[in-house]
Design a protein around this motif. Structure first.
Motif, PDB file in Angstrom:
ATOM      1  N   UNK A   1     -43.597  76.808  -8.504  1.00  0.00           N
ATOM      2  CA  UNK A   1     -42.349  76.657  -7.761  1.00  0.00           C
ATOM      3  C   UNK A   1     -41.887  75.212  -7.841  1.00  0.00           C
ATOM      4  N   UNK A   2     -40.582  75.040  -7.856  1.00  0.00           N
ATOM      5  CA  UNK A   2     -39.983  73.712  -7.980  1.00  0.00           C
ATOM      6  C   UNK A   2     -38.695  73.657  -7.175  1.00  0.00           C
ATOM      7  N   UNK A   3     -38.117  72.479  -7.139  1.00  0.00           N
ATOM      8  CA  UNK A   3     -36.815  72.284  -6.495  1.00  0.00           C
ATOM      9  C   UNK A   3     -35.734  72.911  -7.376  1.00  0.00           C
ATOM     10  N   UNK A   4     -34.559  73.166  -6.811  1.00  0.00           N
ATOM     11  CA  UNK A   4     -33.461  73.653  -7.635  1.00  0.00           C
ATOM     12  C   UNK A   4     -33.202  72.699  -8.803  1.00  0.00           C
ATOM     13  N   UNK A   5     -32.806  73.238  -9.913  1.00  0.00           N
ATOM     14  CA  UNK A   5     -32.543  72.453 -11.123  1.00  0.00           C
ATOM     15  C   UNK A   5     -31.133  72.759 -11.603  1.00  0.00           C
TER      16      UNK A   5
END
Length: 151
Positions: free
Chosen positions: A131-135
């Motif tokens: 999972x990551x931040x919005x890109x």
């Protein structure tokens, strides 16, 4: 199973994609639904793939070039009557290999957060996505899950 570059003029493919977009749009508000329609899949920088088994269209996936080194996984779909047969796994492996071969160093995706998408989340995690931040142009949304993978 055969995975190939998809024909976005084939009526069967068009109907398959229309069902995909309709299903996703029925699950959430428009501002939280990011499926590419046919025009979006035909845009420059998008590579579209289809999977056939015995002549039957059973899945699709696309890669959207974000910046030359970063691609976004789009339009992952398995025919509803063929889920849990490894089709998505094979499609994902194929498109990630295509991204690597194209010189990309990162693949990211946005998908829904609701229970319907939990099997997809598990598939992506098995392949190393985190999972990551919005890109890109995405914004934080409780109905979205963002994931990324260093290739």
């Amino acid at each position: 199973m055969q995975i190939q570059t998809g024909d976005l003029t084939d009526p069967e493919v068009i109907a398959f994609l229309a069902a995909h977009v309709a299903q996703l749009r029925s699950m959430g508000p428009p501002e939280s639904t990011h499926a590419l329609d046919l025009a979006g899949l035909r845009a420059p920088g998008v590579r579209f793939y289809t999977a056939y088994d015995g002549g039957e269209l059973v899945g699709c996936a696309a890669l959207k070039d974000l910046d030359g080194t970063h691609v976004e996984l789009k339009s992952m779909r398995t025919a509803p009557h063929r889920t849990r047969e490894g089709i998505a796994e094979r499609l994902l492996t194929h498109v990630l290999e295509a991204a690597r071969a194209g010189g990309h160093t990162r693949a990211s995706l946005e998908t829904g957060s609701y229970a319907f998408f939990h099997p997809a989340h598990a598939l992506y995690r098995r392949h190393g996505f985190e999972e990551c931040a919005p890109f890109g142009s995405y914004r934080a949304d409780p109905l979205s899950v963002f994931m990324t993978l260093k290739l």
